[in-house]
Write a protein that holds these residues in place. Structure first.
Motif, PDB file in Angstrom:
ATOM      1  N   PRO A  44       0.672  -1.368  -0.172  1.00 29.69           N
ATOM      2  CA  PRO A  44      -0.035   0.112   0.061  1.00 29.69           C
ATOM      3  C   PRO A  44       0.860   1.111  -0.092  1.00 29.69           C
ATOM      4  O   PRO A  44       1.918   1.298   0.557  1.00 29.69           O
ATOM      5  CB  PRO A  44      -0.923   0.077   1.290  1.00 29.69           C
ATOM      6  N   GLY A  45       0.364   2.405  -0.671  1.00 30.33           N
ATOM      7  CA  GLY A  45       1.156   3.578  -0.880  1.00 30.33           C
ATOM      8  C   GLY A  45       2.329   3.679  -1.595  1.00 30.33           C
ATOM      9  O   GLY A  45       3.093   4.613  -1.341  1.00 30.33           O
ATOM     10  N   THR A  46       2.609   2.591  -2.497  1.00 33.05           N
ATOM     11  CA  THR A  46       3.857   2.683  -3.219  1.00 33.05           C
ATOM     12  C   THR A  46       3.658   2.986  -4.808  1.00 33.05           C
ATOM     13  O   THR A  46       2.517   2.666  -5.394  1.00 33.05           O
ATOM     14  CB  THR A  46       4.336   1.253  -3.022  1.00 33.05           C
ATOM     15  N   SER A  47       4.697   3.352  -5.443  1.00 29.88           N
ATOM     16  CA  SER A  47       4.950   3.794  -6.548  1.00 29.88           C
ATOM     17  C   SER A  47       5.983   3.299  -7.123  1.00 29.88           C
ATOM     18  O   SER A  47       6.987   3.747  -6.698  1.00 29.88           O
ATOM     19  CB  SER A  47       4.389   5.167  -6.955  1.00 29.88           C
ATOM     20  N   THR A  48       6.339   2.364  -8.146  1.00 35.94           N
ATOM     21  CA  THR A  48       7.365   1.885  -8.943  1.00 35.94           C
ATOM     22  C   THR A  48       7.644   2.104 -10.261  1.00 35.94           C
ATOM     23  O   THR A  48       6.596   1.656 -10.927  1.00 35.94           O
ATOM     24  CB  THR A  48       7.551   0.521  -8.423  1.00 35.94           C
ATOM     25  N   GLU A  49       8.701   2.805 -10.728  1.00 28.90           N
ATOM     26  CA  GLU A  49       8.798   3.026 -12.228  1.00 28.90           C
ATOM     27  C   GLU A  49       9.478   1.747 -12.507  1.00 28.90           C
ATOM     28  O   GLU A  49      10.383   1.422 -12.140  1.00 28.90           O
ATOM     29  CB  GLU A  49       9.557   4.173 -12.451  1.00 28.90           C
ATOM     30  N   LEU A  50       8.980   1.157 -13.603  1.00 24.67           N
ATOM     31  CA  LEU A  50       9.573  -0.177 -14.148  1.00 24.67           C
ATOM     32  C   LEU A  50       9.699  -0.405 -15.477  1.00 24.67           C
ATOM     33  O   LEU A  50       9.103   0.511 -16.239  1.00 24.67           O
ATOM     34  CB  LEU A  50       8.557  -1.399 -13.665  1.00 24.67           C
ATOM     35  N   ARG A  51      10.658  -1.023 -16.036  1.00 24.76           N
ATOM     36  CA  ARG A  51      10.887  -1.326 -17.618  1.00 24.76           C
ATOM     37  C   ARG A  51      11.735  -2.803 -17.337  1.00 24.76           C
ATOM     38  O   ARG A  51      12.699  -3.160 -16.895  1.00 24.76           O
ATOM     39  CB  ARG A  51      11.778  -0.568 -17.954  1.00 24.76           C
ATOM     40  N   PHE A  52      10.982  -3.660 -18.137  1.00 23.39           N
ATOM     41  CA  PHE A  52      11.729  -5.038 -18.472  1.00 23.39           C
ATOM     42  C   PHE A  52      12.325  -5.086 -19.802  1.00 23.39           C
ATOM     43  O   PHE A  52      11.560  -5.246 -20.607  1.00 23.39           O
ATOM     44  CB  PHE A  52      10.409  -6.290 -18.195  1.00 23.39           C
ATOM     45  N   ASP A  53      13.539  -5.068 -20.081  1.00 27.19           N
ATOM     46  CA  ASP A  53      14.090  -5.094 -21.180  1.00 27.19           C
ATOM     47  C   ASP A  53      14.619  -6.529 -21.732  1.00 27.19           C
ATOM     48  O   ASP A  53      14.793  -6.893 -22.886  1.00 27.19           O
ATOM     49  CB  ASP A  53      15.622  -4.469 -21.078  1.00 27.19           C
TER      50      ASP A  53
END
Length: 125
Positions: A44-53
């Motif tokens: 809860p309350g999290t935000s994650t910038e992701l990219r799977f190359d």
């Protein structure tokens, strides 16, 4: 035949805390199926910038609510919703109250990969 329970991997190398949540690796590369399956929890309350190359990922929400943002557009995620970013596509995964996802990766994860939330730029593997 492989039979594996989430309970059987808790506390092992396949029980990965990725910073903003957990990922229980139910099926991995060593199982030789050509894909991996994880049971992921977004805190809860999290935000994650992701990219799977290196992987294609598909995530199916089974519990909770959240959102995924890509190219400035935000999509609501709730039970029964699947999202599948393109390889290399930057996306931001967030949840105000927590969310559980069943995820499939191709090629499969080794099993010990982890994200690094807060690094400059997206986290991925």
């Amino acid at each position: 035949m492989i039979i594996r329970t989430k309970a059987s991997i808790l506390g092992t190398d396949l029980d990965v805390d990725w910073g903003n949540g957990t990922s229980r690796r139910l099926l991995v590369a060593a199982d030789e199926r050509g894909y991996a399956i994880t049971d992921a929890y977004v805190r809860p309350g999290t935000s994650t910038e992701l990219r799977f190359d290196n992987h294609l990922e598909s995530c199916y929400c089974v519990e909770g609510h959240g959102a995924v943002e890509v190219d400035g557009t935000t999509f609501a995620i709730e039970p029964g919703t699947l999202y599948a970013p393109d390889k290399g596509e930057v996306h931001v995964l967030s949840s105000a109250d927590g969310m559980r996802l069943i995820c499939v990766f191709n090629p499969p994860l080794v099993g010990t990969e982890t994200h690094k939330p807060g690094v400059t730029g997206p986290s991925g593997y």
